[in-house]
Design an enzyme around this catalytic site. Structure first.
Site, mmCIF file in Angstrom:
data_model
loop_
_atom_site.group_PDB
_atom_site.id
_atom_site.type_symbol
_atom_site.label_atom_id
_atom_site.label_comp_id
_atom_site.label_asym_id
_atom_site.label_seq_id
_atom_site.Cartn_x
_atom_site.Cartn_y
_atom_site.Cartn_z
ATOM 1 N N ASP A 78 -63.267 -2.601 -30.869
ATOM 2 C CA ASP A 78 -62.706 -2.733 -29.520
ATOM 3 C C ASP A 78 -63.678 -2.238 -28.442
ATOM 4 O O ASP A 78 -63.919 -2.905 -27.447
ATOM 5 C CB ASP A 78 -61.386 -1.961 -29.444
ATOM 6 N N SER B 166 -53.440 -3.855 -23.293
ATOM 7 C CA SER B 166 -54.157 -2.665 -22.859
ATOM 8 C C SER B 166 -53.204 -1.709 -22.122
ATOM 9 O O SER B 166 -52.150 -1.361 -22.649
ATOM 10 C CB SER B 166 -55.356 -3.073 -21.998
ATOM 11 N N GLN B 167 -53.540 -1.307 -20.909
ATOM 12 C CA GLN B 167 -52.655 -0.418 -20.150
ATOM 13 C C GLN B 167 -51.249 -1.002 -20.023
ATOM 14 O O GLN B 167 -50.255 -0.270 -19.991
ATOM 15 C CB GLN B 167 -53.253 -0.162 -18.767
ATOM 16 N N LEU C 165 -55.534 -2.856 -17.232
ATOM 17 C CA LEU C 165 -56.334 -2.268 -16.165
ATOM 18 C C LEU C 165 -57.352 -3.273 -15.636
ATOM 19 O O LEU C 165 -58.104 -3.878 -16.405
ATOM 20 C CB LEU C 165 -57.048 -1.022 -16.699
ATOM 21 N N HIS D 131 -62.836 -5.421 -26.550
ATOM 22 C CA HIS D 131 -61.595 -5.190 -25.821
ATOM 23 C C HIS D 131 -61.218 -6.337 -24.887
ATOM 24 O O HIS D 131 -60.056 -6.752 -24.845
ATOM 25 C CB HIS D 131 -61.688 -3.883 -25.028
#
Length: 304
Positions: free
Chosen positions: A230, A113-114, A47, A285
């Site tokens: 994270d 991630s995404q 993202l 993250h």
């Protein structure tokens, strides 16, 4: 004169021998690199990211596996990453498929991630993929439920407890994060409304579930990377298929229905010895793909 010529030849032979000795490691290294060809690595961003954010990861790979063809797919960058997940799956799939076709030995996925959820969609719906290792790098594989900076930026009028009012609507499902928003207090609404994660997990009736499971299990290894610091993936254990129950207590992957019922292959991968969990503390993250320790600990050995 004869002695002089003999001495000159001897010196030249010695010099030549010394040169060969110096060059020998380079020659052996070159031959080894020619014999050991590393599989191409395909990176899918998350993202609000773009391909330019992964220069460090590309460098780590090329330093440890010289000659590796590394491709960071340049699609759905920045705000475009908010587009619906199935749309992203189809777009990334179209860009990745030619790379797969040009690699007879197969490829590796690193999906951040995404992007880790995008890659799951590709692996489930592409019957002739040739992905060997799928590295899911701090991805909300079991969904997302948390008040994070991302949430405050995207939906300033909402908090985690009321975002379901938007996400579980037709309009909300046009936004990527809503496609995997998993509110443990409104489980029925999630199952009935999520157009992506609930379908991918076969939590909602999916007529393609058997075929998708077969496709997914063509991978050799699934490496799930995450960590307790994270700060974005919530709970962080979602990166390893753990998630909240309705009391917001984390239930680990091995006790989740998607594992116990083996709905898309997690239990099968574990039984095969091909499911690897890699947890690293003290990593926020945004730094997972730039942290050299994470690369050497969780990724390097699988990219062969």
């Amino acid at each position: 004169m004869k002695g002089f010529v003999t001495d000159l030849i001897s010196r030249r032979r010695g010099a030549c021998s010394g040169t060969i000795s110096l060059l020998w490691p380079l020659l052996v290294g070159g031959l080894w690199a020619a014999v050991v060809a590393y599989k191409p690595v395909i990176i899918v961003h998350g993202l609000f990211d773009s391909s330019g954010d992964f220069k460090n990861l590309q460098r780590f790979i090329n330093e440890s596996h010289p000659g590796t063809n590394v491709t960071v797919i340049d699609l759905f960058d920045r705000s475009a990453s908010l587009q619906p997940m199935w749309k992203q799956v189809e777009g990334f799939k179209a860009a990745i498929y030619p790379i797969m076709q040009n690699s007879e030995e197969g490829v590796h996925f690193i999906c951040y991630s995404q992007g880790g959820l995008v890659c799951r969609g590709i692996l489930s719906t592409l019957p002739d993929h040739n992905v060997h290792t799928f590295i899911s790098l701090s991805s909300p594989q079991a969904g997302q439920y948390g008040d994070t900076d991302y949430l405050k930026y995207l939906f300033p009028q909402f908090v985690k407890s009321n975002l379901y009012h938007l996400c579980y609507t037709a309009i909300g499902q046009r936004i990527s994060i809503c496609n995997y928003w998993n509110d443990p207090h409104h489980r029925d609404m999630y199952v009935n409304s999520s157009d992506y994660l609930a379908v991918l997990n076969s939590e909602r009736l999916n007529p393609n579930s058997t075929e998708w499971k077969k496709n997914f299990l063509k991978i050799d290894k699934l490496v799930l990377v995450g960590g307790p610091d994270d700060g974005v993936i919530t709970p962080w254990q979602s990166s390893q298929f753990g998630f909240f129950n309705d009391n917001e207590t984390v239930v680990e992957m091995q006790s989740q229905d998607i594992f116990l019922k083996d709905v898309f292959g997690l239990k099968t991968l574990a039984a095969r010895g091909d499911l690897i969990l890699c947890s690293v503390p003290d990593v926020q993250h945004i730094w997972w793909h730039s942290n050299e320790t994470v690369f050497h600990t969780c990724m390097e050995k699988w990219l062969v």
